[in-house]
Design an enzyme around this catalytic site. Structure first.
Site, PDB file in Angstrom:
ATOM      1  N   HIS A 226       0.871  -1.187   0.000  1.00 33.90           N
ATOM      2  CA  HIS A 226       0.000   0.000   0.000  1.00 33.90           C
ATOM      3  C   HIS A 226       0.905   1.233   0.000  1.00 33.90           C
ATOM      4  O   HIS A 226       1.727   1.412  -0.884  1.00 33.90           O
ATOM      5  CB  HIS A 226      -0.952  -0.108   1.204  1.00 33.90           C
ATOM      6  CG  HIS A 226      -2.069   0.880   1.248  1.00 33.90           C
ATOM      7  ND1 HIS A 226      -2.417   1.706   0.198  1.00 33.90           N
ATOM      8  CD2 HIS A 226      -2.960   1.188   2.253  1.00 33.90           C
ATOM      9  CE1 HIS A 226      -3.455   2.460   0.542  1.00 33.90           C
ATOM     10  NE2 HIS A 226      -3.799   2.172   1.782  1.00 33.90           N
ATOM     11  N   MET A 270       8.175  -2.723  -6.527  1.00 36.86           N
ATOM     12  CA  MET A 270       7.305  -1.747  -5.873  1.00 36.86           C
ATOM     13  C   MET A 270       7.112  -0.511  -6.756  1.00 36.86           C
ATOM     14  O   MET A 270       8.029  -0.084  -7.442  1.00 36.86           O
ATOM     15  CB  MET A 270       7.902  -1.343  -4.517  1.00 36.86           C
ATOM     16  CG  MET A 270       8.015  -2.512  -3.569  1.00 36.86           C
ATOM     17  SD  MET A 270       6.397  -3.218  -3.201  1.00 36.86           S
ATOM     18  CE  MET A 270       6.704  -4.948  -3.381  1.00 36.86           C
ATOM     19  N   HIS A 274      -1.532  -2.177  -9.860  1.00 35.02           N
ATOM     20  CA  HIS A 274      -2.591  -1.616  -9.020  1.00 35.02           C
ATOM     21  C   HIS A 274      -3.774  -2.566  -8.994  1.00 35.02           C
ATOM     22  O   HIS A 274      -4.108  -3.157 -10.015  1.00 35.02           O
ATOM     23  CB  HIS A 274      -3.035  -0.248  -9.557  1.00 35.02           C
ATOM     24  CG  HIS A 274      -3.731   0.566  -8.518  1.00 35.02           C
ATOM     25  ND1 HIS A 274      -5.060   0.439  -8.256  1.00 35.02           N
ATOM     26  CD2 HIS A 274      -3.248   1.506  -7.663  1.00 35.02           C
ATOM     27  CE1 HIS A 274      -5.383   1.278  -7.279  1.00 35.02           C
ATOM     28  NE2 HIS A 274      -4.304   1.928  -6.897  1.00 35.02           N
ATOM     29  N   ARG A 283      -3.478   8.953 -11.677  1.00 30.99           N
ATOM     30  CA  ARG A 283      -2.777  10.065 -11.023  1.00 30.99           C
ATOM     31  C   ARG A 283      -1.345  10.226 -11.501  1.00 30.99           C
ATOM     32  O   ARG A 283      -0.696  11.238 -11.231  1.00 30.99           O
ATOM     33  CB  ARG A 283      -2.790   9.833  -9.509  1.00 30.99           C
ATOM     34  CG  ARG A 283      -4.191   9.665  -8.940  1.00 30.99           C
ATOM     35  CD  ARG A 283      -4.194   8.984  -7.592  1.00 30.99           C
ATOM     36  NE  ARG A 283      -3.706   7.602  -7.676  1.00 30.99           N
ATOM     37  CZ  ARG A 283      -3.576   6.787  -6.646  1.00 30.99           C
ATOM     38  NH1 ARG A 283      -3.916   7.199  -5.438  1.00 30.99           N
ATOM     39  NH2 ARG A 283      -3.115   5.560  -6.793  1.00 30.99           N
ATOM     40  N   ASP A 325       2.835   5.974  -6.479  1.00 34.05           N
ATOM     41  CA  ASP A 325       4.026   5.948  -5.628  1.00 34.05           C
ATOM     42  C   ASP A 325       5.322   6.015  -6.446  1.00 34.05           C
ATOM     43  O   ASP A 325       6.356   6.424  -5.929  1.00 34.05           O
ATOM     44  CB  ASP A 325       4.037   4.680  -4.770  1.00 34.05           C
ATOM     45  CG  ASP A 325       2.902   4.695  -3.769  1.00 34.05           C
ATOM     46  OD1 ASP A 325       2.682   5.751  -3.158  1.00 34.05           O
ATOM     47  OD2 ASP A 325       2.220   3.665  -3.610  1.00 34.05           O
TER      48      ASP A 325
HETATM   49  N1  COA Z   1       5.942  -6.338 -10.088  1.00 38.61           N
HETATM   50  C1  COA Z   1       5.976  -7.524 -10.746  1.00 38.61           C
HETATM   51  N2  COA Z   1       4.880  -8.212 -11.073  1.00 38.61           N
HETATM   52  C2  COA Z   1       3.691  -7.680 -10.724  1.00 38.61           C
HETATM   53  C3  COA Z   1       3.589  -6.459 -10.032  1.00 38.61           C
HETATM   54  C4  COA Z   1       4.778  -5.801  -9.709  1.00 38.61           C
HETATM   55  N3  COA Z   1       4.747  -4.637  -9.046  1.00 38.61           N
HETATM   56  N4  COA Z   1       2.298  -6.183  -9.809  1.00 38.61           N
HETATM   57  C5  COA Z   1       1.607  -7.200 -10.323  1.00 38.61           C
HETATM   58  N5  COA Z   1       2.446  -8.105 -10.876  1.00 38.61           N
HETATM   59  C6  COA Z   1       2.073  -9.339 -11.515  1.00 38.61           C
HETATM   60  C7  COA Z   1       1.844 -10.402 -10.461  1.00 38.61           C
HETATM   61  O1  COA Z   1       3.050 -11.111 -10.182  1.00 38.61           O
HETATM   62  C8  COA Z   1       0.809 -11.274 -11.132  1.00 38.61           C
HETATM   63  O2  COA Z   1       1.450 -12.076 -12.091  1.00 38.61           O
HETATM   64  P1  COA Z   1       1.007 -13.607 -12.282  1.00 38.61           P
HETATM   65  O3  COA Z   1      -0.427 -13.519 -12.755  1.00 38.61           O
HETATM   66  O4  COA Z   1       1.978 -14.108 -13.281  1.00 38.61           O
HETATM   67  O5  COA Z   1       1.131 -14.228 -10.924  1.00 38.61           O
HETATM   68  C9  COA Z   1      -0.057 -10.277 -11.888  1.00 38.61           C
HETATM   69  O6  COA Z   1       0.807  -9.151 -12.149  1.00 38.61           O
HETATM   70  C10 COA Z   1      -1.273  -9.808 -11.089  1.00 38.61           C
HETATM   71  O7  COA Z   1      -0.809  -9.265  -9.878  1.00 38.61           O
HETATM   72  P2  COA Z   1      -1.552  -9.339  -8.481  1.00 38.61           P
HETATM   73  O8  COA Z   1      -0.554  -9.150  -7.374  1.00 38.61           O
HETATM   74  O9  COA Z   1      -2.427 -10.554  -8.427  1.00 38.61           O
HETATM   75  O10 COA Z   1      -2.488  -8.088  -8.581  1.00 38.61           O
HETATM   76  P3  COA Z   1      -3.222  -7.443  -7.382  1.00 38.61           P
HETATM   77  O11 COA Z   1      -4.344  -6.679  -7.962  1.00 38.61           O
HETATM   78  O12 COA Z   1      -3.531  -8.404  -6.308  1.00 38.61           O
HETATM   79  O13 COA Z   1      -2.084  -6.518  -6.781  1.00 38.61           O
HETATM   80  C11 COA Z   1      -0.733  -4.781  -6.127  1.00 38.61           C
HETATM   81  C12 COA Z   1      -2.010  -5.169  -6.869  1.00 38.61           C
HETATM   82  C13 COA Z   1      -0.682  -3.275  -5.996  1.00 38.61           C
HETATM   83  C14 COA Z   1      -0.745  -5.380  -4.712  1.00 38.61           C
HETATM   84  C15 COA Z   1       0.482  -5.322  -6.897  1.00 38.61           C
HETATM   85  O14 COA Z   1       0.479  -4.775  -8.200  1.00 38.61           O
HETATM   86  C16 COA Z   1       1.785  -5.001  -6.199  1.00 38.61           C
HETATM   87  O15 COA Z   1       2.191  -5.732  -5.296  1.00 38.61           O
HETATM   88  N6  COA Z   1       2.472  -3.896  -6.583  1.00 38.61           N
HETATM   89  C17 COA Z   1       3.655  -3.496  -5.927  1.00 38.61           C
HETATM   90  C18 COA Z   1       3.343  -2.720  -4.666  1.00 38.61           C
HETATM   91  C19 COA Z   1       2.867  -1.328  -4.940  1.00 38.61           C
HETATM   92  O16 COA Z   1       3.423  -0.597  -5.724  1.00 38.61           O
HETATM   93  N7  COA Z   1       1.815  -0.948  -4.206  1.00 38.61           N
HETATM   94  C20 COA Z   1       1.225   0.383  -4.296  1.00 38.61           C
HETATM   95  C21 COA Z   1      -0.149   0.283  -4.878  1.00 38.61           C
HETATM   96  S1  COA Z   1      -0.810   1.894  -5.160  1.00 38.61           S
END
Ligand code: COA
Length: 385
Positions: A226, A270, A274, A283, A325
């Protein structure tokens, strides 16, 4: 709950309630606060006006804005009790822990703690909004000093953003820095039922108080999935190596190579991806513009090289777009904030959205209490001792 009930892991896709505070449209990559497009608010509105909009539903008139600003300026002081509580913490604790503790103390000292009427809630929200910059600024100074130090008194002649930077760094920030900071605050202010806002609503739904709800929300925001992502982005830049003497092209190439390697190792990066936006975060373009302006202002094109190198490589390999972010982290770095302070800055902004949701939840409350499907051992007797 029967055996066939569908489980929505992570509440993915679940619509938990209605809200009039903001609308996220992933199809059009758009975000509205109370109906207004956020890029337009970021282009024209002081953060104080956006706070008022989120709480009341309308932008302030000129007269109202004067009153909002007067109120904000008159509640900026860091109280002796809050400073003492922060000073009792280790200098090296995470600043999110320090700000969470400060909000808890502010709640314990609140003379209207037992009053959750709409007027009292709004007043608490306004006061907390005004108090947080002093808390965050002091935490930055305490970290730098390695322990208790002097706080810098607020300046009544400066607006929210200018004063925030003044209390942090003890010098007046340039117009370019103030502008990028204001834009980041507007963009971070609100984003519907994200994890921390939902946390605040869950706590409010038990009829707990506003400060408890905000304290819990801060805990949720701290996580790297988050709000903690803006800090984590900078750690990625640091891991790749920030070399101010390097050209944009050199930095770009190193970042791209780093990302290729990280993705080959299936690392989660990171600042990308999303839960709601799958074609890009609404944004990001506005924050990227603010970051570009900061980079031009301080003459640090190698940061742009790192930024573009990572983004390009991720886009080519997985088509995953940056979230807010991603540009916010480097922007705060260029302003001079410590990396660990980035998520506390997010708190100062998001407290407006959290408190708007707390008031909305309280106005039409239902206890938030989902069900779970049991998958533990079948009933069995306790062994005889
Ligand atoms: N880096 C690498 N791979 C990513 C990724 C990232 N930042 N975000 C998503 N993916 C990939 C996942 O590994 C997954 O791949 P797979 O289907 O081969 O397993 C696919 O994309 C779907 O991701 P998932 O984590 O299931 O999506 P989600 O909707 O649950 O997660 C987040 C959303 C934000 C938790 C996720 O994108 C993430 O962890 N991002 C990094 C943290 C971040 O920047 N958070 C701030 C959010 S505003």
């Amino acid at each position: 709950m029967n055996e066939t009930s569908e489980i929505h892991k992570g509440l993915n896709g679940v619509v938990a309630d209605v809200t009039a505070v903001s609308k996220v449209n992933p199809e059009t990559n758009s975000l509205l606060y109370r109906g207004y497009p956020v890029p337009e608010l970021a282009a024209t509105q002081p953060f104080e006006a956006v706070a008022h909009l989120l709480w009341t539903g309308e932008l302030p008139t000129a007269e109202e804005l004067t009153e909002v600003a007067r109120h904000e300026r008159s509640h900026r002081a860091l109280s002796a009790e809050v400073k003492a509580a922060m000073d009792s913490l280790p200098a090296e604790c995470h600043p999110m822990d320090a700000v969470r503790t400060a909000v808890s103390v502010i709640g314990a000292m609140d003379p209207t703690a037992k009053d959750s009427s709409p007027n009292a809630e709004l007043e608490k929200a306004r006061r907390l909004f005004a108090q947080l910059p002093a808390v965050v600024a002091y935490e930055q100074r305490r970290r730098r000093a390695g322990g208790p130090t002097e706080s810098i008194p607020a300046r009544d002649d400066l607006d929210y953003s200018r004063n925030f930077l003044w209390m942090t760094f003890g010098q007046e920030a340039s117009d370019e820095v103030v502008e990028a900071f204001r834009v980041s605050m507007v963009l971070y202010a609100e984003h519907s039922f994200n994890a921390s806002t939902f946390t605040a609503r869950v706590i409010t739904s038990t009829l707990s108080d506003l400060h408890s709800a905000v304290t819990g929300a801060i805990g949720a925001l701290k996580g790297a999935l988050h709000g903690g992502a803006n800090e984590a982005v900078m750690h990625t830049f640091e891991e790749i190596g920030i070399r101010p003497e390097e050209s944009e092209e050199e930095a770009h190439a190193r970042a791209k190579a780093w990302m290729d390697d990280a993705l080959a190792q299936k690392k989660k990066i990171m600042g990308f991806g999303h839960r709601v936006y799958k074609h890009g975060d609404s944004r990001v373009p506005t924050m990227k513009e603010a970051m570009d302006a900061m980079i031009a202002h301080v003459g640090r094109s190698e940061i742009l090289g790192l930024y573009n190198g990572l983004e390009q490589s991720m886009d080519e390999a997985k088509g995953i777009k940056p979230n807010l972010d991603y540009p916010a982290g480097p922007t705060y770095h260029l302003m001079g904030f410590d990396t660990e302070m980035f998520t506390p800055l997010f708190i100062a902004a998001r407290v407006t959205g959290w408190t708007a949701h707390i008031m909305e939840q309280r106005a039409a409350n239902a206890l938030i209490r989902p069900l779970s499907q049991y998958d533990g051992p079948d009933e069995r007797p306790v062994p005889a001792s």
